[in-house]
Design an enzyme around this catalytic site. Structure first.
Site, PDB file in Angstrom:
ATOM      1  N   HIS A  56      41.515  23.207 -29.088  1.00 34.60           N
ATOM      2  CA  HIS A  56      40.966  22.223 -30.020  1.00 34.60           C
ATOM      3  C   HIS A  56      42.043  21.714 -30.973  1.00 34.60           C
ATOM      4  O   HIS A  56      42.908  22.474 -31.426  1.00 34.60           O
ATOM      5  CB  HIS A  56      39.796  22.825 -30.813  1.00 34.60           C
ATOM      6  CG  HIS A  56      38.556  22.976 -29.992  1.00 34.60           C
ATOM      7  ND1 HIS A  56      37.487  23.769 -30.367  1.00 34.60           N
ATOM      8  CD2 HIS A  56      38.197  22.423 -28.793  1.00 34.60           C
ATOM      9  CE1 HIS A  56      36.533  23.704 -29.452  1.00 34.60           C
ATOM     10  NE2 HIS A  56      36.940  22.902 -28.487  1.00 34.60           N
ATOM     11  N   ASP A  58      42.281  20.966 -34.032  1.00 30.59           N
ATOM     12  CA  ASP A  58      42.484  21.555 -35.353  1.00 30.59           C
ATOM     13  C   ASP A  58      43.119  22.945 -35.284  1.00 30.59           C
ATOM     14  O   ASP A  58      43.310  23.595 -36.314  1.00 30.59           O
ATOM     15  CB  ASP A  58      41.177  21.593 -36.155  1.00 30.59           C
ATOM     16  CG  ASP A  58      40.063  22.370 -35.454  1.00 30.59           C
ATOM     17  OD1 ASP A  58      40.053  22.416 -34.210  1.00 30.59           O
ATOM     18  OD2 ASP A  58      39.204  22.930 -36.158  1.00 30.59           O
ATOM     19  N   HIS A 110      33.599  30.029 -26.858  1.00 33.94           N
ATOM     20  CA  HIS A 110      33.784  28.850 -27.715  1.00 33.94           C
ATOM     21  C   HIS A 110      34.508  27.768 -26.919  1.00 33.94           C
ATOM     22  O   HIS A 110      34.109  26.609 -26.913  1.00 33.94           O
ATOM     23  CB  HIS A 110      34.584  29.241 -28.957  1.00 33.94           C
ATOM     24  CG  HIS A 110      34.810  28.115 -29.919  1.00 33.94           C
ATOM     25  ND1 HIS A 110      33.800  27.586 -30.693  1.00 33.94           N
ATOM     26  CD2 HIS A 110      35.928  27.414 -30.223  1.00 33.94           C
ATOM     27  CE1 HIS A 110      34.293  26.595 -31.422  1.00 33.94           C
ATOM     28  NE2 HIS A 110      35.578  26.473 -31.165  1.00 33.94           N
ATOM     29  N   ASP A 134      38.288  31.054 -33.147  1.00 30.95           N
ATOM     30  CA  ASP A 134      36.900  30.663 -33.353  1.00 30.95           C
ATOM     31  C   ASP A 134      35.947  31.527 -32.539  1.00 30.95           C
ATOM     32  O   ASP A 134      34.875  31.074 -32.112  1.00 30.95           O
ATOM     33  CB  ASP A 134      36.703  29.181 -33.000  1.00 30.95           C
ATOM     34  CG  ASP A 134      37.311  28.259 -34.046  1.00 30.95           C
ATOM     35  OD1 ASP A 134      37.924  28.761 -35.007  1.00 30.95           O
ATOM     36  OD2 ASP A 134      37.178  27.024 -33.897  1.00 30.95           O
ATOM     37  N   HIS A 173      38.587  29.761 -39.424  1.00 27.61           N
ATOM     38  CA  HIS A 173      37.976  28.853 -40.401  1.00 27.61           C
ATOM     39  C   HIS A 173      37.464  29.610 -41.614  1.00 27.61           C
ATOM     40  O   HIS A 173      37.085  30.777 -41.514  1.00 27.61           O
ATOM     41  CB  HIS A 173      36.798  28.088 -39.783  1.00 27.61           C
ATOM     42  CG  HIS A 173      37.194  27.084 -38.752  1.00 27.61           C
ATOM     43  ND1 HIS A 173      37.474  25.777 -39.060  1.00 27.61           N
ATOM     44  CD2 HIS A 173      37.355  27.203 -37.410  1.00 27.61           C
ATOM     45  CE1 HIS A 173      37.784  25.121 -37.946  1.00 27.61           C
ATOM     46  NE2 HIS A 173      37.731  25.974 -36.931  1.00 27.61           N
TER      47      HIS A 173
END
Length: 282
Positions: A56, A58, A110, A134, A173
């Site tokens: 991903h 980010d 994920h 994640d 996160h």
């Protein structure tokens, strides 16, 4: 082994792990090169490698730029979609960076190519570290974008859940307050949830990170690690651990969603300055 916690983007974390005797460093999820370079200069270290948990943007979008800036930079990951990938790693594979040892832990769900990284130094009194991307969060777990509840249950119980209990958990996160609000809904009588939520809110008010937690703590307040607890099963109306997990994730997905969370493409456009001409006209 020193871990620098670096807050970037809306709520992401990237990390710089420093081998203190050699001043060599390894980055985890290098999403924002400019910020990482600032820390590298400040700490006076040499970046040797990037460990990417998943593809991903980010978590991985800084790889190409950093690979250009540091010729010979090694980029590790388990998914061909990861930019500038030089070494595709597999479950159980071990890497060495000076005194730092790394075990790659494959945790698909994920994303189908998600890899966590377990780090330690031999003969060190310090607790080992888990960079869980994640997959595992403080008080929660990642969404099942490319996988199943069965996979996440395996990830949490058989792969991550069996690591040493003093392992420090560094996740991808900062969503601890939201996670623990949900955990309190699941287990309203759980005193550990109440205590951790109060602490997390205080950290949030002071703009401080809630990472790391420890694996031992997570088993006390993270509902996704407590699927065999009667109180969690009562909330879900299920007893089979996988079904409990599946129901928890569905409930969490629908729990107080932020009303106007910017989509990732819009955030990326802002970060790249693509909206600049429009903003200047105003």
């Amino acid at each position: 082994m020193k871990v620098k916690v670096i807050s970037v983007l809306e709520d992401n974390y990237m990390y710089l792990v420093i081998e203190e005797s050699t001043r060599d460093a390894v980055a985890v999820d290098a999403a924002v090169p400019k910020r990482l370079l600032e820390i590298i200069r400040k700490e006076d270290v040499v970046l040797r490698a990037i460990l990417t948990t998943h593809h991903h943007w980010d978590h991985a979008r800084g790889n190409e730029e950093l690979a250009q800036l540091f010729p010979g930079l090694q980029v590790f990951g388990a998914d061909e979609r990861i930019g500038a990938l030089t070494h595709k790693v597999t479950h159980g594979q071990e890497l060495t960076f000076g005194a730092i040892r790394v075990r790659c832990l494959f945790t698909p769900c994920h994303t189908s190519g998600h890899m966590c990284y377990f780090m330690w130094e031999d003969d060190s009194p310090d607790a080992p570290a888990l960079f869980s991307g994640d997959t595992l969060f403080v008080g929660g777990c990642g969404q099942f974008f490319e996988g199943t509840a069965e996979q996440m249950h395996t990830n949490l119980t058989q792969i991550l859940g069996t690591l040493p209990k003093d392992t420090k958990v560094f996740c991808g996160h900062e969503c601890t307050v939201r996670n623990l609000k949900f955990a309190l809904k699941v287990e309203p009588e759980n005193e550990m949830v109440k205590e951790k939520l109060a602490w997390a809110r205080q950290r949030d008010d002071e703009d401080l990170p809630t990472v790391p937690s420890t694996l031992q703590e997570e088993f006390l307040y993270n509902p996704f690690l407590r699927v065999t607890e009667e109180s969690v099963q009562r909330f879900t109306g299920r007893t089979d651990p996988v079904e409990v997990l599946r129901t928890l994730r569905s409930e969490r997905d629908n729990f107080k969603k932020p009303k106007e969370r910017p989509n990732p493409q819009a955030m990326l456009a802002f970060d790249w300055g693509l909206f600049g001409p429009f903003l200047e006209k105003k």
